[in-house]
Design a protein around this motif. Structure first.
Motif, PDB file in Angstrom:
ATOM      1  N   ALA A 234       0.841  -1.198   0.000  1.00 17.57           N
ATOM      2  CA  ALA A 234       0.000   0.000   0.000  1.00 17.57           C
ATOM      3  C   ALA A 234       0.871   1.241   0.000  1.00 17.57           C
ATOM      4  O   ALA A 234       1.965   1.257   0.570  1.00 17.57           O
ATOM      5  N   LEU A 235       0.366   2.280  -0.647  1.00 14.92           N
ATOM      6  CA  LEU A 235       0.984   3.608  -0.591  1.00 14.92           C
ATOM      7  C   LEU A 235      -0.046   4.585  -0.027  1.00 14.92           C
ATOM      8  O   LEU A 235      -1.198   4.592  -0.471  1.00 14.92           O
ATOM      9  N   ILE A 236       0.338   5.401   0.931  1.00 17.41           N
ATOM     10  CA  ILE A 236      -0.541   6.461   1.399  1.00 17.41           C
ATOM     11  C   ILE A 236      -0.129   7.737   0.685  1.00 17.41           C
ATOM     12  O   ILE A 236       1.036   8.119   0.695  1.00 17.41           O
ATOM     13  N   GLU A 237      -1.086   8.377   0.013  1.00 15.96           N
ATOM     14  CA  GLU A 237      -0.766   9.548  -0.803  1.00 15.96           C
ATOM     15  C   GLU A 237      -1.818  10.638  -0.592  1.00 15.96           C
ATOM     16  O   GLU A 237      -3.004  10.346  -0.382  1.00 15.96           O
ATOM     17  N   PHE A 238      -1.353  11.875  -0.704  1.00 17.65           N
ATOM     18  CA  PHE A 238      -2.248  13.025  -0.593  1.00 17.65           C
ATOM     19  C   PHE A 238      -2.219  13.844  -1.881  1.00 17.65           C
ATOM     20  O   PHE A 238      -2.441  15.054  -1.881  1.00 17.65           O
ATOM     21  N   ASP A 239      -1.931  13.161  -2.964  1.00 16.79           N
ATOM     22  CA  ASP A 239      -2.015  13.708  -4.313  1.00 16.79           C
ATOM     23  C   ASP A 239      -2.226  12.515  -5.236  1.00 16.79           C
ATOM     24  O   ASP A 239      -2.226  11.370  -4.790  1.00 16.79           O
ATOM     25  N   GLY A 318      -6.098  -4.694   5.138  1.00 17.90           N
ATOM     26  CA  GLY A 318      -5.265  -5.836   5.486  1.00 17.90           C
ATOM     27  C   GLY A 318      -4.005  -5.976   4.657  1.00 17.90           C
ATOM     28  O   GLY A 318      -3.300  -6.986   4.766  1.00 17.90           O
ATOM     29  N   ILE A 319      -3.665  -4.990   3.838  1.00 17.43           N
ATOM     30  CA  ILE A 319      -2.439  -5.054   3.028  1.00 17.43           C
ATOM     31  C   ILE A 319      -1.234  -5.045   3.973  1.00 17.43           C
ATOM     32  O   ILE A 319      -1.117  -4.165   4.830  1.00 17.43           O
ATOM     33  N   PRO A 320      -0.312  -6.001   3.840  1.00 15.99           N
ATOM     34  CA  PRO A 320       0.709  -6.207   4.869  1.00 15.99           C
ATOM     35  C   PRO A 320       1.850  -5.203   4.914  1.00 15.99           C
ATOM     36  O   PRO A 320       2.534  -5.102   5.935  1.00 15.99           O
ATOM     37  N   THR A 321       2.071  -4.442   3.846  1.00 16.64           N
ATOM     38  CA  THR A 321       3.215  -3.534   3.813  1.00 16.64           C
ATOM     39  C   THR A 321       2.774  -2.183   3.269  1.00 16.64           C
ATOM     40  O   THR A 321       2.106  -2.111   2.238  1.00 16.64           O
ATOM     41  N   GLY A 348      -2.554  -1.966  13.272  1.00 16.22           N
ATOM     42  CA  GLY A 348      -1.877  -2.619  12.156  1.00 16.22           C
ATOM     43  C   GLY A 348      -0.824  -3.607  12.634  1.00 16.22           C
ATOM     44  O   GLY A 348      -0.722  -4.727  12.112  1.00 16.22           O
ATOM     45  N   ALA A 349      -0.023  -3.206  13.626  1.00 19.03           N
ATOM     46  CA  ALA A 349       1.022  -4.092  14.148  1.00 19.03           C
ATOM     47  C   ALA A 349       0.422  -5.360  14.733  1.00 19.03           C
ATOM     48  O   ALA A 349       0.946  -6.465  14.546  1.00 19.03           O
ATOM     49  N   ALA A 350      -0.690  -5.228  15.458  1.00 23.83           N
ATOM     50  CA  ALA A 350      -1.347  -6.391  16.049  1.00 23.83           C
ATOM     51  C   ALA A 350      -1.862  -7.338  14.974  1.00 23.83           C
ATOM     52  O   ALA A 350      -1.959  -8.552  15.199  1.00 23.83           O
ATOM     53  N   GLU A 351      -2.193  -6.789  13.796  1.00 29.08           N
ATOM     54  CA  GLU A 351      -2.749  -7.587  12.704  1.00 29.08           C
ATOM     55  C   GLU A 351      -1.700  -7.999  11.675  1.00 29.08           C
ATOM     56  O   GLU A 351      -2.027  -8.510  10.603  1.00 29.08           O
ATOM     57  N   GLY A 352      -0.416  -7.733  11.978  1.00 31.97           N
ATOM     58  CA  GLY A 352       0.659  -8.207  11.106  1.00 31.97           C
ATOM     59  C   GLY A 352       1.017  -7.291   9.960  1.00 31.97           C
ATOM     60  O   GLY A 352       1.563  -7.742   8.952  1.00 31.97           O
ATOM     61  N   LEU A 353       0.752  -5.988  10.112  1.00 31.69           N
ATOM     62  CA  LEU A 353       1.043  -5.024   9.051  1.00 31.69           C
ATOM     63  C   LEU A 353       2.287  -4.213   9.405  1.00 31.69           C
ATOM     64  O   LEU A 353       2.491  -3.835  10.556  1.00 31.69           O
ATOM     65  N   GLY A 354       3.108  -3.923   8.393  1.00 31.01           N
ATOM     66  CA  GLY A 354       4.325  -3.148   8.588  1.00 31.01           C
ATOM     67  C   GLY A 354       4.268  -1.822   7.855  1.00 31.01           C
ATOM     68  O   GLY A 354       3.795  -1.751   6.718  1.00 31.01           O
ATOM     69  N   PHE A 355       4.755  -0.760   8.497  1.00 29.27           N
ATOM     70  CA  PHE A 355       4.746   0.590   7.928  1.00 29.27           C
ATOM     71  C   PHE A 355       6.182   1.115   7.859  1.00 29.27           C
ATOM     72  O   PHE A 355       6.916   1.049   8.847  1.00 29.27           O
ATOM     73  N   TYR A 356       6.554   1.677   6.701  1.00 29.39           N
ATOM     74  CA  TYR A 356       7.902   2.201   6.466  1.00 29.39           C
ATOM     75  C   TYR A 356       7.777   3.672   6.076  1.00 29.39           C
ATOM     76  O   TYR A 356       7.177   3.993   5.044  1.00 29.39           O
ATOM     77  N   ALA A 482       6.380 -16.718   2.646  1.00 28.82           N
ATOM     78  CA  ALA A 482       5.210 -17.504   2.239  1.00 28.82           C
ATOM     79  C   ALA A 482       5.634 -18.835   1.629  1.00 28.82           C
ATOM     80  O   ALA A 482       5.010 -19.876   1.866  1.00 28.82           O
ATOM     81  N   ALA A 483       6.710 -18.800   0.849  1.00 27.38           N
ATOM     82  CA  ALA A 483       7.184 -20.015   0.195  1.00 27.38           C
ATOM     83  C   ALA A 483       7.687 -21.042   1.212  1.00 27.38           C
ATOM     84  O   ALA A 483       7.646 -22.250   0.959  1.00 27.38           O
ATOM     85  N   SER A 484       8.167 -20.553   2.369  1.00 24.33           N
ATOM     86  CA  SER A 484       8.702 -21.467   3.377  1.00 24.33           C
ATOM     87  C   SER A 484       7.730 -21.702   4.523  1.00 24.33           C
ATOM     88  O   SER A 484       8.076 -22.331   5.530  1.00 24.33           O
ATOM     89  N   GLY A 485       6.499 -21.156   4.382  1.00 27.29           N
ATOM     90  CA  GLY A 485       5.478 -21.385   5.394  1.00 27.29           C
ATOM     91  C   GLY A 485       5.623 -20.533   6.632  1.00 27.29           C
ATOM     92  O   GLY A 485       5.057 -20.863   7.685  1.00 27.29           O
ATOM     93  N   ASP A 486       6.367 -19.433   6.529  1.00 29.34           N
ATOM     94  CA  ASP A 486       6.562 -18.540   7.666  1.00 29.34           C
ATOM     95  C   ASP A 486       5.613 -17.347   7.588  1.00 29.34           C
ATOM     96  O   ASP A 486       5.044 -17.054   6.539  1.00 29.34           O
ATOM     97  N   ALA A 487       5.477 -16.622   8.705  1.00 29.03           N
ATOM     98  CA  ALA A 487       4.591 -15.471   8.779  1.00 29.03           C
ATOM     99  C   ALA A 487       5.195 -14.266   8.080  1.00 29.03           C
ATOM    100  O   ALA A 487       6.415 -14.180   7.877  1.00 29.03           O
ATOM    101  N   ASN A 488       4.334 -13.311   7.699  1.00 24.69           N
ATOM    102  CA  ASN A 488       4.807 -12.040   7.160  1.00 24.69           C
ATOM    103  C   ASN A 488       5.697 -11.331   8.173  1.00 24.69           C
ATOM    104  O   ASN A 488       5.615 -11.581   9.384  1.00 24.69           O
ATOM    105  N   LEU A 489       6.498 -10.407   7.673  1.00 25.78           N
ATOM    106  CA  LEU A 489       7.397  -9.652   8.537  1.00 25.78           C
ATOM    107  C   LEU A 489       6.624  -8.775   9.516  1.00 25.78           C
ATOM    108  O   LEU A 489       7.011  -8.613  10.663  1.00 25.78           O
ATOM    109  N   GLY A 490       5.492  -8.212   9.083  1.00 21.83           N
ATOM    110  CA  GLY A 490       4.688  -7.385   9.974  1.00 21.83           C
ATOM    111  C   GLY A 490       5.460  -6.182  10.483  1.00 21.83           C
ATOM    112  O   GLY A 490       6.290  -5.603   9.763  1.00 21.83           O
ATOM    113  N   PHE A 491       5.186  -5.774  11.735  1.00 18.32           N
ATOM    114  CA  PHE A 491       5.926  -4.674  12.354  1.00 18.32           C
ATOM    115  C   PHE A 491       7.361  -5.147  12.547  1.00 18.32           C
ATOM    116  O   PHE A 491       7.655  -6.015  13.366  1.00 18.32           O
TER     117      PHE A 491
END
Length: 541
Positions: A234-239, A318-321, A348-356, A482-491
């Motif tokens: 996801a991208l957050i944008e104001f334009d 629910g987009i993870p990144t 978001g962190a509780a639901e496995g989402l990461g923000f950069y 995902a390929a190795s059956g591990d969880a998303n990176l999340g926070f």
């Protein structure tokens, strides 16, 4: 590039101050006792601006009302465990419904707020997932009555810009005020800015002089095996942006990237403005490093209420990144606004989402007042703050060297205490507060990144380029996990700090003003930039 627009599990909900206000502002009850939402008034308003009048009585204003999570510090404790790779709970994120059941306000509590608002003539809109954010709108007169404050017009002493704001902290009947942490939309002073630094032509391989996808991927050791396929960013944008420019970029580099999806929040961002280059930079950098990832551009109004709603829409999706290139100095915001945005990041962190988030392009003086200050949301403890570097690659597109970029934001927060996962690198200069940035990536505008925007090629830099460079890495990691059956990176911060520098290019030279790069973590580049293959292996291990 980045714009201006926090956290730590240690930040408490705003205190409620009991006050007696005129009966005209009282709730639908015979008493007039109300409680103020502390911190919900612009800092230094009367010292830094001149009042010019009253907001027109019939002016319609949208607000977003944030509610405090249930359970006190329980949410912070949960996030600490689910984000810690040494915990047995690591990666066991909550679904949206489970988050709402565990930490959201009850339906009865939300109904209490809605009933009160409607009794004041205010239109109640969406109640977002999590039961922690309620949209509403009303005329200035209705809002003044409902929130027990006066809305005035003001003129900023420094910029001359006109804006409106509440003269005093909003108040609510005590039974409702105990639920509310912020009322976003009662002022429109803060305009988030993007961190895209203008183009400079340099003798490098890309059209316009900037780095190409091959140079960025080669410099950061991105394996050709992972392309972001099946991943969402996801991208957050104001334009806004023009798809024709994205298509030109993708075609030039034969990327074959999926067409970005646009999600308009609260009506979107309006007509194209000078932030277009920011949006197109963000998309094109993601395509450069993770070309097969699906990108959703969330476009919202550049306002307090628009910001909170747009972040919430991303969490709802629910987009993870998420990559963030817009922000504002901490000192430009109200405390309650910071708490409101921070609460969305916590969900978001509780639901496995990461923000950069880009750390800013003004070095150690983000506020521009001659001191040291940092940008929000990069300073939020539930966000990975991304600083800036100058990357040099070889003729074979391999990493050669990297130094700190002078414009990269960094320093100590004035709001958040240092989070537990950062105490391993605590510096005396931090004074016990959150230290920024966490990591960094290429941002120097000479050479910048080769992009196609507004009908031409150019080289653009800034930490707005660095943030999507890291978000792209997260998508590549998630594909590998995902390929190795591990969880998303999340926070990511707890895991990144647990890596203790393994998988990073440690940047030891350069300065951003008040701070200089050094061995290990520092206030200019954090841990440094990523060696994608090595860091992914470390995190997966």
């Amino acid at each position: 590039m980045k714009s201006r627009l926090k956290l730590l599990g240690l930040v408490a909900a705003p205190a409620l101050v009991t006050a007696v206000v005129p009966a005209a502002y009282a709730a639908n009850a015979p008493h007039a006792t109300r409680a103020a939402i502390a911190g919900d008034v612009l800092p230094g308003l009367k010292q830094n601006a001149a009042r010019t009048g009253s907001v027109a009585a019939g002016k319609r204003i949208a607000v977003a009302i944030s509610l405090t999570p249930r359970g006190g510090t329980a949410l912070d404790t949960f996030i600490a465990k689910v984000s810690d790779p040494r915990s047995g709970s690591y990666g066991h994120y909550l679904t949206k419904s489970r988050f709402a059941a565990r930490f959201g306000r009850t339906d009865a509590e939300v109904k209490r707020l809605k009933t009160y608002l409607r009794a004041q003539g205010i239109t109640v809109g969406k109640v977002h997932s999590g039961n922690l954010l309620v949209d509403a709108s009303g005329t200035a007169t209705q809002l003044e009555k409902a929130f027990g404050t006066k809305l005035s017009t003001w003129k900023d002493a420094r910029s001359g810009r006109s804006f409106y704001a509440n003269d005093s902290a909003p108040t609510l009947p005590t039974a409702i005020a105990s639920l509310v942490s912020d009322v976003a939309g009662l002022n429109n002073r803060v305009q988030l800015h993007h961190q895209a630094t203008p183009h400079t032509v340099s003798p490098h391989n890309g059209p316009g002089g900037g780095y190409t996808p091959a140079q960025l991927k080669g410099g950061y050791n991105v394996s050709g095996t992972y392309t972001g396929s099946g991943q969402k960013i996801a991208l957050i944008e104001f334009d806004g942006f023009q798809q024709s420019n994205i298509t030109k970029y993708d075609t030039n580099y034969s990327l074959g990237s999926p067409t970005p999806t646009v999600s308009k929040v609260d009506g979107g961002s309006g007509a194209l403005g000078d932030g277009q280059v920011e949006v197109e930079l963000d998309i094109e950098v993601l395509h450069a490093i993770a070309p097969k990832a699906n990108v959703t551009v969330f476009e919202g109004p550049n306002s307090d209420a628009g910001e909170v709603d747009t972040y919430q829409a991303i969490v709802d999706s629910g987009i993870p990144t998420t990559s963030i290139s817009w922000g504002a100095a901490e000192s430009a915001r109200t405390t309650s606004n910071i708490n409101a945005v921070d609460a969305v990041f916590k969900a978001g962190a509780a639901e496995g989402l990461g923000f950069y988030a880009a750390s800013g392009d003004d070095g150690s003086d983000d506020a521009g007042d001659g001191g040291t200050s940092v940008d929000y949301p990069a300073s939020d403890p539930y966000v990975t703050g991304v600083g800036g570097t100058k990357l040099t690659v070889t003729s074979a597109n391999a990493f050669s060297k990297e130094v700190a970029w002078s414009g990269g934001g960094g320093g100590k927060s004035s709001v958040f205490k240092i989070p537990s996962w950062q105490t391993s690198v605590q510096k005396s200069a931090g004074g016990g507060y959150r230290q920024v940035p966490d990591v960094s990536a290429h941002a120097n505008p000479s050479p910048g990144v080769s992009i196609y925007s507004q009908g031409s090629w150019s080289s653009v830099g800034g930490t707005s380029a660095a943030a999507p460079e890291w978000a792209a890495f997260a998508a590549l990691y998630n594909q590998q996990a995902a390929a190795s059956g591990d969880a998303n990176l999340g926070f990511a911060n707890p895991a990144l700090y647990a890596a203790a520098g393994t998988g990073f290019h440690d940047i030891t030279s350069g300065s951003n003003g008040a701070y200089s790069a050094a061995t290990g973590w520092d206030f200019t580049t954090g841990w440094g930039s990523y060696n994608a293959a090595t860091l992914a292996s470390k995190l997966l291990g």
